[in-house]
Design an enzyme around this catalytic site. Sequence first.
Site, mmCIF file in Angstrom:
data_model
loop_
_atom_site.group_PDB
_atom_site.id
_atom_site.type_symbol
_atom_site.label_atom_id
_atom_site.label_comp_id
_atom_site.label_asym_id
_atom_site.label_seq_id
_atom_site.Cartn_x
_atom_site.Cartn_y
_atom_site.Cartn_z
ATOM 1 N N LEU A 51 146.703 29.933 12.642
ATOM 2 C CA LEU A 51 147.321 28.882 11.837
ATOM 3 C C LEU A 51 146.989 27.511 12.399
ATOM 4 O O LEU A 51 146.487 27.375 13.521
ATOM 5 C CB LEU A 51 148.829 29.118 11.773
ATOM 6 N N THR A 56 145.619 27.406 17.948
ATOM 7 C CA THR A 56 145.649 26.489 19.089
ATOM 8 C C THR A 56 146.940 25.683 18.999
ATOM 9 O O THR A 56 147.031 24.708 18.262
ATOM 10 C CB THR A 56 144.428 25.556 19.089
ATOM 11 N N LYS A 68 142.477 27.227 26.771
ATOM 12 C CA LYS A 68 141.909 26.637 25.562
ATOM 13 C C LYS A 68 142.102 25.122 25.559
ATOM 14 O O LYS A 68 141.188 24.358 25.233
ATOM 15 C CB LYS A 68 142.549 27.254 24.314
ATOM 16 N N LYS A 83 145.013 16.856 16.672
ATOM 17 C CA LYS A 83 146.164 17.708 17.008
ATOM 18 C C LYS A 83 145.984 18.365 18.368
ATOM 19 O O LYS A 83 146.902 18.393 19.198
ATOM 20 C CB LYS A 83 146.358 18.762 15.914
#
Length: 271
Positions: free
Chosen positions: A65, A96, A166, A227
């Site tokens: 998502l 993420t 990540k 983001k």
Amino acid sequence: MSTIAFLGLGRMGAPMARRLLGTGNDLIVWNRTVERTQPLVASGARAATTPAEAAAEADVVITMLADPAGLETVLFGADGVAGSIRPTACLVEMSTVGPAAVAALRERLPAGIGFVDAPVMGSVGPAANGELTVLAGGDVDRVEKLLGAFGRVVHCGGAGSGAARKLVLISAALAGVTLVGEVLALAQALGVPRDTALDGLAAGPLAASVQRIRSADSDFDVSLAAKDLTLATDAAALPQLTAARDWLRIAAAEGAAGQDLRSVVEHIHPA
């Protein structure tokens, strides 16, 4: 044969879900925009009308998502996964959203549910070709073979460690692109031709960033990049990452939100 539920069929999710069609498993798909399920259904998947319906009979539930808010709704909102997931199932969170969000959602899952956080490095092309790098933390052994359909699986440690790694790797990649953008702005101010500057940079430590800027095959929204760097700057106060985040926000505000990351370079200029 296992039943796999894949929730979230955006630019990355759709090709990743398609990879699962070739694994011999039963695939259930869900997306907020129902039309996105249709190509996969035509190829053999089943569509669910809600996340809860998708999870109810799944052995593995995969979420891919856009952001923490979307994940919250899909997992814990009305008709969310948490209300129907089987007690023997495993949730694989591939969005993420950062380690803080991962830790919070892990604590709220029903007891006994397996959990893996497995965000990926790579763009749409590698997603379609099974060439992503999967950064996996938690109960990885339960789903390693399945995750192998997406690419190379890297064991990162306990739950949340994949999400943490990540953020580290994507922050370096994104900041590298904005740094090249600043250097190109400097080159323009000094009268150095753009291609001359890029060719010189491509021979040095910023080679990967130059390659990313020149790539016409990648597809990663500026808004999603902003983001990701916001997650990083929320985790630690770091001036260079903050500057990179701000360039991405500027580009998004100037109309590039839905364009690929490389477009941020055109919005970087001297103060």
